[in-house]
Design an enzyme around this catalytic site. Sequence first.
Site, PDB file in Angstrom:
ATOM      1  N   LYS A  69      43.005  38.684  42.835  1.00 33.54           N
ATOM      2  CA  LYS A  69      42.847  39.735  43.853  1.00 33.54           C
ATOM      3  C   LYS A  69      41.798  40.766  43.425  1.00 33.54           C
ATOM      4  CE  LYS A  69      47.221  40.871  43.559  1.00 33.54           C
ATOM      5  NZ  LYS A  69      47.701  39.894  42.554  1.00 33.54           N
TER       6      LYS A  69
ATOM      7  N   ARG B 106      42.253  45.293  27.237  1.00 37.00           N
ATOM      8  CA  ARG B 106      43.321  44.371  27.661  1.00 37.00           C
ATOM      9  C   ARG B 106      44.545  45.154  28.079  1.00 37.00           C
ATOM     10  NH1 ARG B 106      41.870  38.793  26.148  1.00 37.00           N
ATOM     11  NH2 ARG B 106      39.879  39.093  25.112  1.00 37.00           N
TER      12      ARG B 106
ATOM     13  N   ARG C 286      42.945  37.350  30.373  1.00 37.04           N
ATOM     14  CA  ARG C 286      42.259  38.410  31.144  1.00 37.04           C
ATOM     15  C   ARG C 286      41.861  39.591  30.276  1.00 37.04           C
ATOM     16  NH1 ARG C 286      44.944  40.724  36.510  1.00 37.04           N
ATOM     17  NH2 ARG C 286      46.797  40.896  35.233  1.00 37.04           N
TER      18      ARG C 286
ATOM     19  N   ARG D  13      57.028  39.096  35.824  1.00 35.39           N
ATOM     20  CA  ARG D  13      56.175  39.466  36.961  1.00 35.39           C
ATOM     21  C   ARG D  13      56.164  38.367  38.020  1.00 35.39           C
ATOM     22  NH1 ARG D  13      51.076  40.981  33.526  1.00 35.39           N
ATOM     23  NH2 ARG D  13      49.969  41.189  35.502  1.00 35.39           N
TER      24      ARG D  13
ATOM     25  N   ARG E  49      53.752  45.067  48.366  1.00 36.44           N
ATOM     26  CA  ARG E  49      54.396  44.042  47.544  1.00 36.44           C
ATOM     27  C   ARG E  49      55.854  43.819  47.938  1.00 36.44           C
ATOM     28  NH1 ARG E  49      50.838  44.556  42.756  1.00 36.44           N
ATOM     29  NH2 ARG E  49      51.503  43.231  41.070  1.00 36.44           N
TER      30      ARG E  49
HETATM   31  P1  ADP Z   1      44.886  39.819  40.063  1.00 37.73           P
HETATM   32  O1  ADP Z   1      44.113  41.059  40.443  1.00 37.73           O
HETATM   33  O2  ADP Z   1      45.327  39.026  41.252  1.00 37.73           O
HETATM   34  O3  ADP Z   1      45.995  40.097  39.106  1.00 37.73           O
HETATM   35  P2  ADP Z   1      42.476  39.112  38.531  1.00 37.73           P
HETATM   36  O4  ADP Z   1      41.375  39.227  39.514  1.00 37.73           O
HETATM   37  O5  ADP Z   1      42.626  40.196  37.533  1.00 37.73           O
HETATM   38  O6  ADP Z   1      43.876  38.858  39.298  1.00 37.73           O
HETATM   39  O7  ADP Z   1      42.321  37.692  37.795  1.00 37.73           O
HETATM   40  C1  ADP Z   1      43.189  37.298  36.719  1.00 37.73           C
HETATM   41  C2  ADP Z   1      42.363  36.578  35.644  1.00 37.73           C
HETATM   42  O8  ADP Z   1      41.947  35.314  36.150  1.00 37.73           O
HETATM   43  C3  ADP Z   1      41.097  37.314  35.238  1.00 37.73           C
HETATM   44  O9  ADP Z   1      40.908  37.133  33.847  1.00 37.73           O
HETATM   45  C4  ADP Z   1      39.986  36.635  36.056  1.00 37.73           C
HETATM   46  O10 ADP Z   1      38.728  36.657  35.362  1.00 37.73           O
HETATM   47  C5  ADP Z   1      40.514  35.222  36.167  1.00 37.73           C
HETATM   48  N1  ADP Z   1      40.165  34.581  37.452  1.00 37.73           N
HETATM   49  C6  ADP Z   1      40.083  35.166  38.678  1.00 37.73           C
HETATM   50  N2  ADP Z   1      39.769  34.269  39.637  1.00 37.73           N
HETATM   51  C7  ADP Z   1      39.659  33.063  39.001  1.00 37.73           C
HETATM   52  C8  ADP Z   1      39.347  31.716  39.444  1.00 37.73           C
HETATM   53  N3  ADP Z   1      39.103  31.435  40.735  1.00 37.73           N
HETATM   54  N4  ADP Z   1      39.328  30.745  38.512  1.00 37.73           N
HETATM   55  C9  ADP Z   1      39.578  31.026  37.198  1.00 37.73           C
HETATM   56  N5  ADP Z   1      39.873  32.252  36.713  1.00 37.73           N
HETATM   57  C10 ADP Z   1      39.911  33.266  37.610  1.00 37.73           C
HETATM   58  P1  ADP Z   2      48.868  42.068  38.801  1.00 39.04           P
HETATM   59  O1  ADP Z   2      47.661  41.782  37.986  1.00 39.04           O
HETATM   60  O2  ADP Z   2      50.132  41.534  38.242  1.00 39.04           O
HETATM   61  O3  ADP Z   2      48.710  41.746  40.247  1.00 39.04           O
HETATM   62  P2  ADP Z   2      48.893  44.994  39.183  1.00 39.04           P
HETATM   63  O4  ADP Z   2      47.825  45.644  38.413  1.00 39.04           O
HETATM   64  O5  ADP Z   2      48.735  44.885  40.654  1.00 39.04           O
HETATM   65  O6  ADP Z   2      49.181  43.582  38.536  1.00 39.04           O
HETATM   66  O7  ADP Z   2      50.279  45.712  38.893  1.00 39.04           O
HETATM   67  C1  ADP Z   2      50.738  45.968  37.576  1.00 39.04           C
HETATM   68  C2  ADP Z   2      52.161  46.504  37.646  1.00 39.04           C
HETATM   69  O8  ADP Z   2      52.168  47.735  38.403  1.00 39.04           O
HETATM   70  C3  ADP Z   2      53.170  45.611  38.358  1.00 39.04           C
HETATM   71  O9  ADP Z   2      53.755  44.666  37.487  1.00 39.04           O
HETATM   72  C4  ADP Z   2      54.186  46.618  38.881  1.00 39.04           C
HETATM   73  O10 ADP Z   2      55.047  47.063  37.837  1.00 39.04           O
HETATM   74  C5  ADP Z   2      53.300  47.812  39.260  1.00 39.04           C
HETATM   75  N1  ADP Z   2      52.848  47.768  40.660  1.00 39.04           N
HETATM   76  C6  ADP Z   2      51.552  47.686  41.102  1.00 39.04           C
HETATM   77  N2  ADP Z   2      51.492  47.705  42.433  1.00 39.04           N
HETATM   78  C7  ADP Z   2      52.776  47.792  42.873  1.00 39.04           C
HETATM   79  C8  ADP Z   2      53.377  47.841  44.159  1.00 39.04           C
HETATM   80  N3  ADP Z   2      52.647  47.801  45.288  1.00 39.04           N
HETATM   81  N4  ADP Z   2      54.738  47.936  44.217  1.00 39.04           N
HETATM   82  C9  ADP Z   2      55.487  48.003  43.108  1.00 39.04           C
HETATM   83  N5  ADP Z   2      54.989  47.956  41.863  1.00 39.04           N
HETATM   84  C10 ADP Z   2      53.633  47.853  41.742  1.00 39.04           C
END
Ligand code: ADP
Ligand code: ADP
Length: 208
Positions: free
Chosen positions: A14, A154, A123, A166, A89
């Site tokens: 995302k 990180r 990541r 999660r 969420r």
């Molecule tokens: P989210 O915001 O949904 O938690 P991230 O955008 O942070 O996810 O992506 C999680 C990890 O996966 C990051 O290290 C990112 O570089 C990697 N990643 C994102 N999209 C892809 C993809 N299409 N294929 C492989 N790795 C990906």
């Molecule tokens: P992810 O990479 O898992 O998608 P986020 O950065 O979106 O992680 O969220 C990290 C943490 O922050 C979640 O595990 C949760 O504890 C909290 N969090 C983020 N957004 C929300 C939301 N909309 N509702 C509840 N908790 C949230």
Amino acid sequence: MLNIVLFGPPGAGKGTQAQRMMDATGLPQVSTGDMLRAAVKAQTDVGLEAKNYMDSGALVPDQVIIDLIKDRMQEDDAKGGVMFDGFPRTVPQAEALAEIVDVSIVLAIDVPDERIVERICGRFSCGNCGAVYHDSFNPLPETGCTCGSFAEKRRADDTEQTVVARLEAYHQQTAPLADFYRASGLLHLIDGDRDIDLITADMLKALN
Ligand code: ADP
Ligand code: ADP
């Protein structure tokens, strides 16, 4: 006005896609995860309340999140539409959002559970500009980040142990939201188990 919801499990991509779509759409990324991490760092009341939930991989209570979003949507840059990343969420969060803005489309990034652990555990982000990278799938170029920095950051909750919690929170509390948005005809499924660029192209196509 376009209000996009980026929906999907933790590590689905995302944030990665939001950063790319920001350039293409001009819409700001509204990430509740980023907002909460900033609050934890600044030790605000919200941060102090949220920290334990985040560390254990549980969702932060709805009312905390809804108040954060209400404030955020008052800011000038949100007036022309935004890209929500990691929000809503839960169904109550989606219901509260519907009172604030009209959601235009929900882009649901579909990634199987078995991919999630490897994505999250590799990541990291640029310590300067926040761009998202991955040890194997999207490594830092030899010349550093596009912003010129070599600093890597990180997340404390990006561990194998926390990912399990999660993912469980996702399946129990967040996944039911897909039906909520499907019922209103807003849900658009995107195959997220592919190359990052292909996914971005698909998303932009869905917006047109
Ligand atoms: P989210 O915001 O949904 O938690 P991230 O955008 O942070 O996810 O992506 C999680 C990890 O996966 C990051 O290290 C990112 O570089 C990697 N990643 C994102 N999209 C892809 C993809 N299409 N294929 C492989 N790795 C990906
Ligand atoms: P992810 O990479 O898992 O998608 P986020 O950065 O979106 O992680 O969220 C990290 C943490 O922050 C979640 O595990 C949760 O504890 C909290 N969090 C983020 N957004 C929300 C939301 N909309 N509702 C509840 N908790 C949230």
